[in-house]
Design an enzyme around this catalytic site. Structure first.
Site, PDB file in Angstrom:
ATOM      1  CG  HIS A 178      -2.039  -0.936   1.174  1.00  0.00           C
ATOM      2  ND1 HIS A 178      -3.095  -0.897   2.040  1.00  0.00           N
ATOM      3  CD2 HIS A 178      -2.310  -1.951   0.305  1.00  0.00           C
ATOM      4  CE1 HIS A 178      -3.955  -1.841   1.721  1.00  0.00           C
ATOM      5  NE2 HIS A 178      -3.512  -2.506   0.686  1.00  0.00           N
ATOM      6  CD  GLU A 181      -2.037   4.050   3.275  1.00  0.00           C
ATOM      7  OE1 GLU A 181      -1.699   3.366   2.282  1.00  0.00           O
ATOM      8  OE2 GLU A 181      -3.213   4.128   3.668  1.00  0.00           O
ATOM      9  CB  CYS A 187      -6.512  -0.673   5.314  1.00  0.00           C
ATOM     10  SG  CYS A 187      -4.810  -1.284   5.233  1.00  0.00           S
ATOM     11  CB  CYS A 229      -1.924   1.549   6.353  1.00  0.00           C
ATOM     12  SG  CYS A 229      -1.525   0.749   4.786  1.00  0.00           S
TER      13      CYS A 229
END
Lengths: 147, 147
Positions: free
Chosen positions: A55, A57, A85, A88
């Protein structure tokens, strides 16, 4: 030293989201800012890297930590176009992030759907910066995917 | 084909935890097993890599996904010596892991402290395999750290 605005940094995160869009990735982008300077940029790369952990992040945290030579981001601000999410948020907790600024809410997978607080107690949160633009980019992506 | 036992694979994860211990990392190790074969091995490297996201499970997921060329681990079993944290549980959810087998419970940072279910609904969980040995290694590490 010129002081940039929140909107400026979020626009940089949006540029990253657009890069993801161009590569048929879910368009989410992030930048990490430390002392008014961008020290890391990343966009979602789960498809390209075949890696569910890639992701925006997560990649931004790893990149910023590498830049700083520290696993703590306690003097950094993360700008991300979509609400993080659970994974993260958990990572941002370990990194002891100073401030999280995100655009659109994620009504399906956002960390704020979880009852327990997932971020570090010292992490400040600001949401809704350029949220509409982020949401529109995501809608456009999922519409294209369904076609 | 010889079928290995749960204890065999957990012993391999413990070997990884010992590697972490030797490098002054919090001693947690993991292996990913697919069709009775170890396809990824990893240990915690947060200090060495200066990266709060470099938990054994995260590195094992990335490595296994790279081996399989897929971001889904829906036919894989993850053996890890300590209960995963929120970040790692979130990552295992995205990877749609088939089965999670862990050793010791993490009473401070374990994902099961969170009220909402964090793993994928299809992920089966088994805990307590070689839990005592994992716990003792962790106790020994934190004792050494305090000295």
């Amino acid at each position: 030293m010129e002081l940039y605005t929140l909107e400026y940094f979020m626009r940089e995160a949006l540029k990253e989201a657009h890069k993801a869009f161009e590569k048929d990735e879910v368009p989410v982008g992030a930048v990490v800012v430390c002392q008014n300077k961008i020290i890391a940029r990343a966009h979602n790369q789960t498809e390209q890297l075949n890696d569910a952990t890639a992701h925006a992040e997560m990649l931004a945290i790893t990149s910023a930590s590498n830049y700083l030579g520290s696993k703590y981001l306690s003097e950094c601000v993360l700008y991300v176009t979509l609400e993080p999410c659970v994974m993260c948020a958990g990572a941002l907790n370990w990194a002891q992030l100073q401030k999280l600024i995100y655009g659109a809410e994620d009504e399906l997978r956002g960390y704020s759907l979880i009852k327990n607080p997932l971020l570090h107690p010292r992490t400040q949160v600001l949401k809704g910066i350029s949220g509409q633009e982020s949401k529109e980019l995501l809608s456009q992506f999922f519409k294209k995917l369904r076609e």
